[in-house]
Scaffold this motif. Structure first.
Motif, mmCIF file in Angstrom:
data_model
loop_
_atom_site.group_PDB
_atom_site.id
_atom_site.type_symbol
_atom_site.label_atom_id
_atom_site.label_comp_id
_atom_site.label_asym_id
_atom_site.label_seq_id
_atom_site.Cartn_x
_atom_site.Cartn_y
_atom_site.Cartn_z
ATOM 1 N N GLU A 159 0.831 -1.201 0.000
ATOM 2 C CA GLU A 159 0.000 0.000 0.000
ATOM 3 C C GLU A 159 0.871 1.259 0.000
ATOM 4 O O GLU A 159 0.609 2.207 -0.752
ATOM 5 C CB GLU A 159 -0.934 0.011 1.201
ATOM 6 C CG GLU A 159 -1.847 1.238 1.234
ATOM 7 C CD GLU A 159 -2.738 1.290 2.456
ATOM 8 O OE1 GLU A 159 -3.762 1.992 2.397
ATOM 9 O OE2 GLU A 159 -2.421 0.632 3.467
ATOM 10 N N ILE A 172 -4.047 -1.620 -5.559
ATOM 11 C CA ILE A 172 -3.345 -2.174 -4.390
ATOM 12 C C ILE A 172 -3.622 -3.668 -4.270
ATOM 13 O O ILE A 172 -2.716 -4.457 -3.960
ATOM 14 C CB ILE A 172 -3.758 -1.423 -3.115
ATOM 15 C CG1 ILE A 172 -3.314 0.040 -3.198
ATOM 16 C CG2 ILE A 172 -3.145 -2.086 -1.872
ATOM 17 C CD1 ILE A 172 -3.886 0.928 -2.110
ATOM 18 N N LYS A 209 -7.611 -1.864 1.156
ATOM 19 C CA LYS A 209 -6.739 -0.695 1.285
ATOM 20 C C LYS A 209 -7.093 0.362 0.229
ATOM 21 O O LYS A 209 -7.713 0.076 -0.788
ATOM 22 C CB LYS A 209 -5.275 -1.106 1.107
ATOM 23 C CG LYS A 209 -4.813 -2.272 1.973
ATOM 24 C CD LYS A 209 -4.716 -1.895 3.425
ATOM 25 C CE LYS A 209 -4.101 -3.027 4.248
ATOM 26 N NZ LYS A 209 -4.020 -2.691 5.688
#
Length: 334
Positions: A159, A172, A209
């Motif tokens: 991330e 991600i 994320k």
């Protein structure tokens, strides 16, 4: 860390470069165009005159896929961590030095984000629309740095590496799938299915994320990829089925499931997987570099013919072994 571990790290980085350089001339052509222009590509070739992106590139020359992988590696080596600010600075400096804004070299997400950063936008905001495969293509140093980390920790660093240019959950997720497949390979797991399961878990963790983006799930598309492969016996025909049903474009949820599918079809053999990616077309250099990284981590440097390694170094002077050694050293110190 054993000599065998080193050989798999070398394999990972050279897999990026060899896949990238082999895919360079066939990038953004269709399978039919590749067959008509080249036959079946099994070696490094010059880019055809007038190539839409790589006009003037010579046989064995790498593209931004490898160059940005080296940028990420060097920022990790310098900082001994994955630092988003340093990564943003490194990528921007590279783009300026390479006059990347005046060419077709940059991917759409990276180009948009870098321009936003140059205008003074915060790096978290700059990458909030990045969905393409640019983060995945350069993620292997993050995986190497986290070779002995739990997958949850791997995804946290993924991330951080994605934030400046590819801050969406879909990008991600894709980069996490690649990184976790590499990490599981570097840990010495020799089961193909276990590598795919690690990739799926990475995709699932990564999907939580970043900025939410409405797009098909990377994890689900990996599952669909395996279903498609199961219905086709011939290796390259299976690759072409992935081209038709999953896609070989620049979007993360196309390129990464397809790259993992090629890994599976080839049973982890890097040169087989790379050749399938190269002759399948689409975003061939990136997909070949990603599957090359995974397969290289899985099989090690000895799976690549020496002439390919020597050609990469002769043409590009990357000294990837030295970069790998430095990454290994800081990984040992974690």
């Amino acid at each position: 860390m054993t000599r065998e571990f080193k050989e798999h790290v070398y394999g990972c980085l050279y897999g990026v470069a060899i896949g990238d350089a082999m895919g360079m001339p066939t990038t953004f052509y269709t399978p039919d165009e590749i067959k008509r222009r080249f036959g079946f590509v099994e070696k490094f070739l010059d880019a055809p005159r007038g190539h839409p992106i790589h006009d003037g590139y010579v046989a064995g020359q790498v593209t931004d896929d490898t160059e940005l992988t080296v940028v990420i590696a060097n920022t990790i080596i310098e900082n001994k961590e994955v630092n988003p600010q340093s990564i943003a600075k490194g990528i921007l400096n590279w783009a300026i030095e390479r006059n990347a804004f005046e060419s077709q070299m940059l991917g759409p997400s990276t180009s948009r984000a870098l321009k936003s950063i140059m205008e003074g936008k915060d790096i978290v905001e700059a990458g909030r629309l990045g969905t393409t495969n640019g983060a995945s293509m350069r993620i292997s140093p993050v995986a190497i740095f986290n070779a002995w980390s739990p997958l949850e920790n791997v995804v946290e660093d993924v991330e951080k590496a994605c934030i400046p240019t590819h801050g969406t959950n879909i990008a991600i997720s894709a980069a996490s799938a690649v990184a976790c497949a590499i990490v599981e390979s570097l840990k010495g797991n020799t089961e193909i299915d276990a590598i795919i399961e690690a990739a799926k878990r990475g995709a699932r963790l990564g999907s939580t994320k970043g900025f939410p983006y409405p797009a098909a799930s990377v994890e689900k598309r990996i599952e669909l990829t395996l279903e498609i492969i199961g219905k086709v016996k011939d290796g390259f025909k299976a690759a072409l089925a992935l081209y038709d049903y999953i896609g070989a474009g620049v979007e993360s949820n196309e390129a990464i499931p397809t790259a993992l599918g090629l890994f599976y079809i080839a049973k982890g053999n890097p040169m087989t997987a790379i050749k399938y990616a190269v002759n399948m077309g689409g975003d061939a250099d990136t997909i070949a570099s990603i599957t090359g990284a995974i397969c290289g981590a899985f099989k090690g440097i000895k799976a690549f013919p020496n002439r390919f390694i020597e050609k990469i170094e002769k043409v590009n002077k990357l000294n990837l072994q030295s970069i790998a050694d430095k990454l290994i050293e800081i990984t040992r110190g974690k």
